[in-house]
Design a protein around this motif. Structure first.
Motif, PDB file in Angstrom:
ATOM      1  N   THR A 131       5.089  10.961   6.878  1.00  0.00           N
ATOM      2  CA  THR A 131       5.020   9.879   5.903  1.00  0.00           C
ATOM      3  C   THR A 131       4.114   8.785   6.454  1.00  0.00           C
ATOM      4  OG1 THR A 131       6.846   8.684   6.873  1.00  0.00           O
ATOM      5  CG2 THR A 131       7.401  10.330   5.218  1.00  0.00           C
ATOM      6  N   PRO A 132       3.558   7.955   5.586  1.00  0.00           N
ATOM      7  CA  PRO A 132       2.722   6.848   6.069  1.00  0.00           C
ATOM      8  C   PRO A 132       3.489   5.954   7.054  1.00  0.00           C
ATOM      9  CG  PRO A 132       2.488   7.101   3.694  1.00  0.00           C
ATOM     10  CD  PRO A 132       3.559   8.040   4.112  1.00  0.00           C
ATOM     11  N   ASP A 133       4.777   5.728   6.809  1.00  0.00           N
ATOM     12  CA  ASP A 133       5.575   4.908   7.731  1.00  0.00           C
ATOM     13  C   ASP A 133       5.548   5.497   9.132  1.00  0.00           C
ATOM     14  OD1 ASP A 133       6.193   3.400   5.594  1.00  0.00           O
ATOM     15  OD2 ASP A 133       8.356   3.761   5.618  1.00  0.00           O
TER      16      ASP A 133
ATOM     17  N   THR B 191      14.754  -0.112   3.371  1.00  0.00           N
ATOM     18  CA  THR B 191      14.375   0.018   1.966  1.00  0.00           C
ATOM     19  C   THR B 191      15.086   1.241   1.410  1.00  0.00           C
ATOM     20  OG1 THR B 191      12.573   1.531   2.393  1.00  0.00           O
ATOM     21  CG2 THR B 191      12.043  -0.806   2.421  1.00  0.00           C
ATOM     22  N   SER B 192      15.225   1.246   0.097  1.00  0.00           N
ATOM     23  CA  SER B 192      15.808   2.432  -0.510  1.00  0.00           C
ATOM     24  C   SER B 192      14.708   3.317  -1.079  1.00  0.00           C
ATOM     25  CB  SER B 192      16.788   2.009  -1.608  1.00  0.00           C
ATOM     26  OG  SER B 192      16.156   1.089  -2.446  1.00  0.00           O
ATOM     27  N   ALA B 193      13.430   2.889  -0.879  1.00  0.00           N
ATOM     28  CA  ALA B 193      12.313   3.659  -1.426  1.00  0.00           C
ATOM     29  C   ALA B 193      12.203   5.002  -0.722  1.00  0.00           C
ATOM     30  CB  ALA B 193      11.016   2.877  -1.258  1.00  0.00           C
ATOM     31  N   LEU B 194      11.947   6.029  -1.482  1.00  0.00           N
ATOM     32  CA  LEU B 194      11.767   7.365  -0.904  1.00  0.00           C
ATOM     33  C   LEU B 194      10.295   7.565  -0.640  1.00  0.00           C
ATOM     34  CD1 LEU B 194      13.926  10.048  -2.698  1.00  0.00           C
ATOM     35  CD2 LEU B 194      13.889   9.390  -0.291  1.00  0.00           C
TER      36      LEU B 194
ATOM     37  N   LEU C 158      12.465   4.528  10.327  1.00  0.00           N
ATOM     38  CA  LEU C 158      12.218   5.970  10.247  1.00  0.00           C
ATOM     39  C   LEU C 158      13.513   6.777  10.179  1.00  0.00           C
ATOM     40  CD1 LEU C 158       9.269   6.330  12.762  1.00  0.00           C
ATOM     41  CD2 LEU C 158       9.228   5.836  10.321  1.00  0.00           C
ATOM     42  N   VAL C 159      14.603   6.263  10.751  1.00  0.00           N
ATOM     43  CA  VAL C 159      15.865   7.005  10.721  1.00  0.00           C
ATOM     44  C   VAL C 159      16.873   6.189   9.916  1.00  0.00           C
ATOM     45  CG1 VAL C 159      17.487   8.356  12.063  1.00  0.00           C
ATOM     46  CG2 VAL C 159      15.249   7.839  13.028  1.00  0.00           C
ATOM     47  N   GLN C 160      17.716   5.455  10.587  1.00  0.00           N
ATOM     48  CA  GLN C 160      18.628   4.554   9.880  1.00  0.00           C
ATOM     49  C   GLN C 160      19.137   3.519  10.876  1.00  0.00           C
ATOM     50  OE1 GLN C 160      22.515   7.383  10.436  1.00  0.00           O
ATOM     51  NE2 GLN C 160      21.620   7.346   8.434  1.00  0.00           N
ATOM     52  N   ILE C 161      19.835   2.507  10.352  1.00  0.00           N
ATOM     53  CA  ILE C 161      20.348   1.442  11.202  1.00  0.00           C
ATOM     54  C   ILE C 161      21.852   1.627  11.338  1.00  0.00           C
ATOM     55  CG2 ILE C 161      20.430  -1.052  11.537  1.00  0.00           C
ATOM     56  CD1 ILE C 161      18.220  -1.256   9.458  1.00  0.00           C
ATOM     57  N   ARG C 162      22.311   1.813  12.575  1.00  0.00           N
ATOM     58  CA  ARG C 162      23.743   1.947  12.841  1.00  0.00           C
ATOM     59  C   ARG C 162      24.064   1.152  14.095  1.00  0.00           C
ATOM     60  NH1 ARG C 162      24.969   6.701  15.047  1.00  0.00           N
ATOM     61  NH2 ARG C 162      22.797   6.923  15.638  1.00  0.00           N
ATOM     62  N   PRO C 163      25.299   0.700  14.264  1.00  0.00           N
ATOM     63  CA  PRO C 163      25.610  -0.031  15.496  1.00  0.00           C
ATOM     64  C   PRO C 163      25.410   0.832  16.748  1.00  0.00           C
ATOM     65  CG  PRO C 163      27.335  -0.366  13.879  1.00  0.00           C
ATOM     66  CD  PRO C 163      26.423   0.684  13.324  1.00  0.00           C
ATOM     67  N   TYR C 164      25.515   2.151  16.608  1.00  0.00           N
ATOM     68  CA  TYR C 164      25.402   3.022  17.772  1.00  0.00           C
ATOM     69  C   TYR C 164      23.983   3.521  18.010  1.00  0.00           C
ATOM     70  CZ  TYR C 164      30.179   3.413  19.393  1.00  0.00           C
ATOM     71  OH  TYR C 164      31.386   3.130  19.962  1.00  0.00           O
TER      72      TYR C 164
ATOM     73  N   GLY D 124       0.813  -1.218   0.000  1.00  0.00           N
ATOM     74  CA  GLY D 124       0.000   0.000   0.000  1.00  0.00           C
ATOM     75  C   GLY D 124       0.847   1.268   0.000  1.00  0.00           C
ATOM     76  N   PRO D 125       0.561   2.184   0.928  1.00  0.00           N
ATOM     77  CA  PRO D 125       1.281   3.454   0.942  1.00  0.00           C
ATOM     78  C   PRO D 125       2.660   3.348   1.598  1.00  0.00           C
ATOM     79  CG  PRO D 125      -0.346   3.419   2.697  1.00  0.00           C
ATOM     80  CD  PRO D 125      -0.493   2.124   1.949  1.00  0.00           C
ATOM     81  N   PHE D 126       2.994   2.197   2.175  1.00  0.00           N
ATOM     82  CA  PHE D 126       4.230   2.111   2.964  1.00  0.00           C
ATOM     83  C   PHE D 126       5.435   1.823   2.090  1.00  0.00           C
ATOM     84  CE2 PHE D 126       0.745   0.643   5.766  1.00  0.00           C
ATOM     85  CZ  PHE D 126       0.700   1.785   6.537  1.00  0.00           C
ATOM     86  N   SER D 127       6.612   2.061   2.666  1.00  0.00           N
ATOM     87  CA  SER D 127       7.823   1.941   1.864  1.00  0.00           C
ATOM     88  C   SER D 127       8.364   0.516   1.856  1.00  0.00           C
ATOM     89  CB  SER D 127       8.900   2.876   2.415  1.00  0.00           C
ATOM     90  OG  SER D 127       9.342   2.397   3.663  1.00  0.00           O
TER      91      SER D 127
END
Lengths: 304, 325
Positions: free
Chosen positions: A154-156, A138-141, A226-232, A67-70
C-alpha cells in the motif's frame, strides 16, 4: 510469493529498525537495556492518535486523505506532537527514576530493573486509559498496488519504508557530523572523560532521551498506521527491537537498521515457511545465534 | 467457620507456591545478582513437565504417563534446571543485561510453545485432570485443604532450609563475594561464570518445582497461567519482601499475594462488570509503581539482607562519590 514475502519483511523490518535505533542509542550512551523503550513506542502511538483525532474533530479539513495515503494532515501533525510528548515522557521518567538511581551510583542491573518497573506501570496505564481494544488512525481501507514480480504494497507502507531509510541517514549524519552527535559518542565512549573534556554530560543524556523517544515515536506511529494501536504493541515489539540492536552491534545506527530489516525478513520467512503462530519466536532464535556466534553484533566493536 | 478455615488454607497454599518461586528468584537475584525476566517460562516448564508425566493417558495428545506425583515434581525441577543451565551458558559470560534480554525472550518462546505444540501441551485448552495430592479426600474440603497446605508448607520449608544451609556454606559465600566484587573473587581463584551458572540453575530448578507444585494443587494448567504478569508478580514479591533474605522472600510472597487477592475481590465487588478488565490494569500499575518505589526508597525491601559488608567500607564508598561529583 517470495517477492511478497520480501516486501512484507522489509516493511516490518523498517519499523523494527527505527525502534532499534532508539534502543541502541540509549543502550550505548546510558549503558543499560531499557525495557521501557517499548512503552515509549506505544505511548507515542496513543499520543499521535489523541492529537490527530482532536485535530480532525476541530478542523475536519485536516482529516481529508492526502493523495494516495489513507490519512490527512492531522496524522503528520499528530506525529510531530507525539515526538515532543514522548520526549517529555522519557525525560519525566528519567528525572523521576533513572537520574536518581544514576546519582546514587546504582549498578546497570538496577537500572534495567527500574526500566522494567516503569514499563509495567506505563503499559498498564495505557490499558487503563484506552482499554485493550485495538484502535486505528483511520478507518479508510487501502488497496495494495502491484509493484514488481507479483509483490504488492500500500502507499502507506511504501511511505513508511522511505521514511525509515531517510531517518537512518539523518540520524547517522547527526551523530557523525554535528557537535551534539560528537558529544553523544564521547559520552558513550567514556562518560567521565567526556565530562573532563568540557562536555555537559547531563545535557547530553537529556538529548539522548529526546532522540531515542522521537525515533520511538516514529516507529510507534508507523506501527499504528500499518498494523494497529494496542497497549501491548510496544511490549510485543520489544524482543525484536533488542534482537535487532544486539545483532547490529550496540551503538551502531546503520547496524540497527540493517539488523532490523534482517529480523523483519526472518519473521516474514517464518510466517511463510513455518507458520504465523511461531513468528514471535524468531527474534529469540536470532538473539541466541548472535550471542553464541558473535556477541558484539555485526557492526559492533569486540569487547563492547 | 469451617468455610473460613478452608478458604484460609487454600489462600495460604497458593501463596506458598508463589513463595517457592520467590525463593528460587532469590538464589538468582538476591544472592547472585542475576536478573531473570523469564520467571514465568521456568515455572511453566516445571508445570507442564510434571503434568505430562503424571496425568493419565490422554487420547488427543502425547502422554500422560500416569507416574507418581513425586516423580513429576523431581522431573520438573530437573527440566527447569537444564533449561536455565542452557540459557545461562549462553549469556552469563557476556554483559550483565544480556541475561535479562535472553530470559525475556525465553519466556516468550515457552509461552508460544505451550500454546502451539497442541499434541504435547493441549494447546490453548491446557492440561486438566492433573492428579492432586490427597485427591481421595477431595469430598471433605477442610481435610483436603489442610493436607495440601501441609504438603506445600513442607516443600516450602524444605526449600527454605536447604537454601539457608547453602547460603551459609562456602558456596553461598562465594556467590555473595562475586556479586559484591567480582574481581576480588576471581583473584582468589573463583570462576565467577561457573558459580553464576550453578546459582542460575539452582534457582531455575526451584522455580520449576514451584510450577509443578502449583499445577498439582490447582489440578489444571493452561498457557494463560504463564504470561509475563506472573514474572512481575514474583519480582514484586521478592523486592517488597527484601531480596537476599529467604524469610523476606516468603513474607513478601504472602503479603503481595494477599494484596493482589484482596484488590481482585474488591474490584469484583465494587466495579461494574464491563469496567473490570480496565480496572484490573490498575492492579498491574500498582505492582510497577511498587517495584520502582522500593528501588528508589527502600532498596533492601521490608526484611533486607543482613549487612555483610563493614559499614566503614560503605562510608568510604560515599566519600569517594562525594569527591567525584
Amino acid at each position: 510469493m517470495i517477492a511478497q514475502m520480501l516486501m512484507d519483511g522489509l516493511i516490518a523490518g523498517s519499523m523494527i529498525g527505527l525502534g532499534a535505533i532508539g534502543i541502541t542509542l540509549t543502550y550505548s550512551i546510558l549503558r543499560f537495556a531499557n525495557f521501557a523503550h517499548g512503552e515509549l513506542v506505544s505511548w507515542a502511538a496513543y499520543f499521535a492518535l489523541s492529537v490527530s483525532t482532536a485535530l480532525g474533530t476541530a478542523l475536519p479539513g485536516l482529516s481529508a486523505s492526502l493523495g494516495p495515503f489513507s490519512f490527512g494532515w492531522s496524522l503528520p501533525l499528530g506525529l510531530i506532537a507525539a515526538m515532543a510528548l514522548t520526549g517529555l515522557l522519557a525525560l519525566f521518567a528519567d528525572t523521576l527514576l533513572f537520574a536518581r538511581l544514576r546519582a546514587r551510583g546504582a549498578s546497570t542491573i538496577i537500572l534495567v530493573m527500574a526500566g522494567f518497573g516503569a514499563a509495567l506501570t506505563l503499559r498498564s496505564l495505557l490499558e487503563f486509559i484506552f482499554t485493550s481494544k485495538p484502535m486505528y488512525f483511520t478507518s479508510a481501507l487501502q488497496i495494495a498496488r502491484p509493484l514488481f514480480a507479483g509483490a504488492r504494497a500500500t502507499p502507506d507502507q511504501l511511505l513508511g519504508l522511505g521514511l525509515a531509510v531517510a531517518l537512518v541517514a539523518a540520524v547517522h549524519l547527526i551523530l557523525t557530523r554535528t557537535a551534539a552527535g560528537r558529544a553523544m559518542r564521547a559520552v558513550s565512549e567514556n562518560q567521565a572523560l567526556a565530562g573532563l573534556a568540557g562536555i555537559d554530560v547531563a545535557k547530553t543524556i537529556r538529548l539522548v532521551w529526546l532522540f531515542g523517544a522521537s525515533l520511538a515515536a516514529v516507529a510507534g506511529v508507523m506501527a499504528g498506521l500499518l498494523v494497529q494501536i494496542r497497549p501491548y504493541m510496544g511490549h510485543d515489539l520489544l524482543l525484536p527491537l533488542f534482537a535487532a540492536a544486539i545483532l547490529g552491534g550496540i551503538g551502531s545506527v546503520p547496524g540497527a537498521m540493517i539488523a532490523g530489516l534482517i529480523v523483519g525478513l526472518a519473521e516474514a520467512a517464518c510466517v511463510n515457511f513455518i507458520g504465523a503462530e511461531w513468528r514471535a519466536a524468531v527474534s529469540f532464535f536470532i538473539l541466541v545465534a548472535i550471542l553464541l556466534l558473535r556477541p558484539q553484533g555485526l557492526f559492533g566493536k569486540a569487547g563492547a | 467457620m469451617i468455610e473460613l478455615i478452608s478458604y484460609g488454607a487454600f489462600f495460604l497454599t497458593l501463596a506458598l507456591t508463589y513463595a517457592i518461586m520467590c525463593l528460587g528468584l532469590n538464589v538468582q537475584w538476591g544472592q547472585t545478582g542475576l536478573f531473570n525476566v523469564g520467571v514465568a517460562g521456568f515455572v511453566g516448564i516445571g508445570a507442564y513437565v510434571s503434568a505430562l508425566l503424571t496425568t493419565p493417558d490422554a487420547p488427543d495428545r502425547f502422554g500422560g504417563f500416569d507416574l507418581p506425583i513425586a516423580v513429576g515434581w523431581i522431573a520438573a525441577a530437573i527440566a527447569a534446571a537444564l533449561a536455565s543451565a542452557l540459557l545461562g551458558a549462553m549469556t552469563l559470560r557476556l554483559r550483565s543485561d544480556y541475561l535479562a534480554i535472553a530470559t525475556f525472550g525465553f519466556a516468550v518462546v515457552v509461552q508460544l510453545a505451550v500454546l502451539n505444540l497442541q499434541k504435547l501441551t493441549g494447546g490453548p485448552f491446557g492440561i486438566s485432570f492433573i492428579p492432586r495430592p490427597f485427591g481421595a479426600l477431595a469430598s471433605d474440603p477442610l481435610v483436603f485443604g489442610l493436607c495440601n497446605l501441609a504438603v506445600v508448607g513442607a516443600v516450602t520449608l524444605a526449600v527454605y532450609g536447604a537454601l539457608e544451609h547453602l547460603m551459609r556454606s562456602p558456596w553461598g559465600r562465594v556467590l555473595r563475594a562475586i556479586r559484591e566484587d567480582e574481581q576480588a573473587a576471581s583473584a582468589l581463584g573463583k570462576n565467577a561464570t561457573v558459580f553464576r551458572l550453578q546459582a542460575f540453575a539452582v534457582g531455575g530448578a526451584i522455580m520449576g518445582l514451584a510450577g509443578a507444585v502449583q499445577g498439582h494443587f490447582i489440578g489444571y494448567i493452561s498457557p494463560e497461567g504463564y504470561v509475563p504478569i506472573l514474572t512481575f508478580q514474583v519480582w514484586a514479591m521478592l523486592i517488597v519482601g527484601g531480596s537476599g533474605n529467604n524469610r523476606g522472600a516468603i513474607a513478601g510472597a504472602i503479603l503481595v499475594w494477599a494484596i493482589w487477592a484482596a484488590s481482585g475481590a474488591a474490584l469484583a465487588a465494587f466495579i461494574p462488570a464491563d469496567q473490570q478488565a480496565r480496572a484490573s490494569a490498575l492492579k498491574i500499575v500498582m505492582i510497577g509503581v511498587a517495584i520502582c518505589l522500593v528501588l528508589l526508597l527502600r532498596p533492601r525491601g521490608l526484611l533486607g539482607e543482613r549487612a555483610t559488608v563493614s559499614r566503614h567500607v560503605e562510608n568510604a564508598g560515599d566519600h569517594a562519590k562525594d569527591k567525584a561529583s
